[in-house]
Write an enzyme that holds these catalytic residues in place. Structure first.
Site, short mmCIF file in Angstrom:
data_model
loop_
_atom_site.label_atom_id
_atom_site.label_comp_id
_atom_site.label_asym_id
_atom_site.label_seq_id
_atom_site.Cartn_x
_atom_site.Cartn_y
_atom_site.Cartn_z
N ARG A 127 -45.39 -37.52 113.13
CA ARG A 127 -46.51 -36.63 112.77
C ARG A 127 -47.73 -37.00 113.62
NH1 ARG A 127 -44.19 -37.20 107.28
NH2 ARG A 127 -43.92 -35.13 106.44
N ARG A 187 -43.53 -34.22 117.10
CA ARG A 187 -44.02 -32.92 116.65
C ARG A 187 -45.43 -32.74 117.16
NH1 ARG A 187 -44.88 -31.59 110.40
NH2 ARG A 187 -46.61 -33.04 110.57
N CYS A 237 -36.59 -32.66 107.92
CA CYS A 237 -37.55 -33.76 107.93
C CYS A 237 -38.52 -33.69 106.76
CB CYS A 237 -38.28 -33.83 109.26
SG CYS A 237 -39.15 -32.32 109.66
N GLU A 239 -40.19 -24.02 108.41
CA GLU A 239 -40.92 -24.39 107.19
C GLU A 239 -41.73 -23.23 106.63
OE1 GLU A 239 -43.59 -27.66 107.95
OE2 GLU A 239 -44.12 -26.93 109.93
N HIS A 250 -49.72 -35.07 101.92
CA HIS A 250 -49.63 -36.05 102.99
C HIS A 250 -50.16 -37.41 102.57
CE1 HIS A 250 -48.78 -32.46 105.34
NE2 HIS A 250 -47.99 -33.30 105.98
N ARG A 291 -48.59 -27.53 97.43
CA ARG A 291 -47.94 -28.84 97.35
C ARG A 291 -48.87 -29.97 96.94
NH1 ARG A 291 -46.53 -29.89 103.78
NH2 ARG A 291 -46.45 -32.08 103.32
N ASN A 319 -41.14 -29.55 102.77
CA ASN A 319 -42.39 -29.74 102.03
C ASN A 319 -43.18 -28.44 102.03
OD1 ASN A 319 -41.55 -32.35 101.98
ND2 ASN A 319 -42.89 -33.03 103.64
N ASP A 320 -43.26 -27.84 103.20
CA ASP A 320 -43.97 -26.58 103.30
C ASP A 320 -43.12 -25.40 102.88
OD1 ASP A 320 -46.65 -27.11 104.12
OD2 ASP A 320 -45.82 -27.87 105.98
#
Ligand code: PEP
Ligand code: MG
Length: 580
Positions: A298, A334, A504, A433, A191, A467, A456-457
């Protein structure tokens, strides 16, 4: 001139002087005092202790209200250190004996205790060292009148060099003097990296030796596109990068001209290109880059860099402003994704061995419905201000999704009773995810209005690759056949259930992957605003049938490297300017 290779985190080139940042460090001045000044120093010390005590009690109260008494009790150890009479005596004796300012004496005494504690066999005492260290920094900061958020208040433009930066520290760089940053650790989809992209600050992470090789004040070139850092460059290199910087700006300027054009293929197949944001302030950039909405807000960033939770009103205002500015385009909010690498900085949550697989996102929200409900109320209130949709992070199965929806229904009923208006047809989606959600997305689809793939996850969980860990970054492959199969399965299953499917995760913002995703039939691509024009350029350069054949061929390949090479060659065919 030395060059270091790391992981490209946020594109662009920056040049400037290096400044080391260590959120933890407090530098302690040492100055002699006269015997007459001792009592004034004692007084200053007492005041410093009182201030620290108030701060800790304040945090403790908030932790207790928001997370429960047992979490608040962790801070009792801090209070005990502050109340320790023998420590006070030791400081007063030290002042008289050494005639130095109280910060220096306090620091020496505490350091001595810390050394003794760390050597002891007693596990309880050894564990107290972290608490004492925390108290040491708090007291010193109060004595020195320092704030810890120095990144927000830099005096001159610099390049930040740090071992690590948390996403919340990165968020402080917003509108600050940070030209770029480089870190020893971290990964492409941490992040911290995502935040850097949003703030349009070039960044290279995972350099491993940046803090060892770079000296304070060194002149640096940071190439965030290639993941390179050059220390003390020679004049021809500086020239070369100046040209590069201008080229980068020129390409961006040209791409921005696509801003108002449709995101459609040559044969008029349209996709939705939307943006990811962390903070409401990013909306102007979203609009400037021509996004057709926000595919991921986010919201957890509203909870960071503060000592308490944002109130319903505060959240409502934040959501409402974003939704109003984007109207009539959709804004997908989200619910908070706290945990993982985003911690409630001032609140001391118990540390976890595997935070990414721990108390995170929807798990935290379902465990703390009191906090979750406040967010849902704020979202529902803002739902009448424009085109708002809601989405849950880290859903791992049907039960979790149902529980979240149940709470949402309860909140809606409560608001109906209170006569507060909200959109009764609110679209609700789930992020896909977690591999278990991907494998059971046929069971999830009937319970939602859309899916948004959080690659990403999904990649970190499916490939078992943390990650944010630079050591294994080479294994973090969006093109791994396992990931392609999962993504295809989610898109096909969503379509079979008549719901739209977006993405996303950062994968949606990689031009090299756009043909593949387009060919697989992805409906919405949501990424950092800066990436949007590039993705649009790819989409506008092809026919959908070409993308479909690329996807078909790629799905037959056996390794991530083969997939990547094939996609790069295909992209070169249709949009050569985007491939260097
Ligand atoms: C993802 O996991 O792909 C995602 C978009 O969510 P985040 O990066 O915030 O975890
Ligand atoms: Mg995620």
């Amino acid at each position: 001139m030395t060059s270091l290779k790391g992981i490209p985190a946020a594109p662009g080139v920056a040049m400037g002087k290096a400044l080391f940042f260590d959120s933890e460090a407090v530098s302690v001045p040492r100055r002699p005092i006269t015997p007459e000044q001792v009592s004034a120093e004692v007084l200053r010390f007492e005041e410093g202790l009182i201030k620290t005590r108030h701060q800790i009690l304040g945090i403790q109260k908030k932790v207790s209200e928001e997370l429960g008494q047992e979490h608040a009790e962790i801070l009792n150890a801090h209070l005990l250190v502050l109340e320790d009479q023998s420590l006070r005596e030791e400081i007063i004796q030290g002042l008289k004996a050494h005639l130095l300012n109280v910060e220096a004496i306090f620091n020496d005494v505490i350091r001595r205790h810390l050394r003794a504690f760390s050597k002891t066999e007693d596990e309880y005492l050894r564990e107290r060292t972290a608490d004492i260290e925390d108290v040491r920094k708090r007291v010193l900061r109060n004595l020195l009148g320092q704030q810890s958020d120095t990144l927000a208040h830099l005096e001159e433009s610099v390049i930040i060099v740090a071992r690590d930066l948390s996403p919340s520290e990165t968020a402080q760089m917003h509108r600050s003097h940070v030209l770029a940053f480089v870190t020893d650790i971290g990964g492409r989809t941490s992040h911290t990296a995502i935040m850097a992209k949003s703030l349009e600050i070039p960044a290279v992470v995972g350099l491993e030796v940046a803090t060892k090789r770079i000296q304070k004040g060194d002149f640096l070139i940071v190439d965030g596109t290639r993941g390179e850092v050059i220390i003390d460059p020679d004049p021809p290199t500086v020239k070369r990068y100046e040209v590069e910087q201008r080229r980068h700006q020129e390409v961006n300027r040209q791409l921005l001209q696509l801003k108002d054009l449709a995101a459609e293929t040559l044969d008029r197949h349209t996709v939705v290109l939307s943006a990811n944001i962390e903070l409401p302030d990013e909306v102007p950039s979203v609009i400037a880059h021509g996004a057709a909405g926000i595919g991921l807000f986010r919201t957890e960033f509203l909870y960071l860099n503060r000592g308490d939770f944002p109130t319903e009103e505060e959240q409502f205002q934040a959501y409402k402003t974003v939704v109003e500015q984007l109207k009539p385009h959709p804004v997908i909010i989200r619910t908070m994704d706290l945990g993982g690498d985003k911690f409630l900085s001032p609140l001391r949550l118990p540390s976890e061995m595997n935070p990414f697989m721990g108390w995170r996102a929807i798990r935290f929200s379902l465990a703390r419905p009191d906090i979750f409900r406040i967010q849902l109320r704020a979202v529902l209130r803002a739902s009448v201000a424009g085109n708002l949709k809601l989405m849950y992070p880290m859903i791992s199965g049907v039960e979790e999704l149902r529980r979240a929806n149940e709470i949402l229904t309860e909140v809606e009923q409560e608001m109906t009773r209170e006569g507060i208006p909200f959109n009764k047809d609110l679209e609700v989606g789930a992020m896909i995810e977690v591999p278990s959600a991907a494998m059971t997305c046929d069971l999830l689809a009937p319970e939602v209005d859309f899916f948004s793939i959080g690659t990403n996850d999904l990649i970190q969980y499916a490939l078992a690759v943390d990650r944010v860990n630079e050591k294994i970054a080479y294994l973090y492959e969006p093109t791994h056949p396992a990931i392609l199969r999962l993504v295809k399965r989610i898109i096909d299953t969503g379509h079979a259930a008549n719901i739209w499917v977006g993405m996303c995760g950062e994968m949606a913002g990689e031009p090299v992957l756009s043909l593949l995703l387009l060919g697989m039939g992805l409906d919405e691509f949501s990424t950092s605003p800066v990436q949007l024009p590039i993705i649009k350029q790819v989409i506008r350069s092809v026919e959908q049938s070409f993308a479909q054949s690329v996807a078909e061929q790629v799905l037959k390949l056996r390794t991530g490297k083969e997939v990547e090479a094939f996609l790069l060659a295909s992209l070169k065919q249709v949009a050569p300017v985007l491939v260097e």
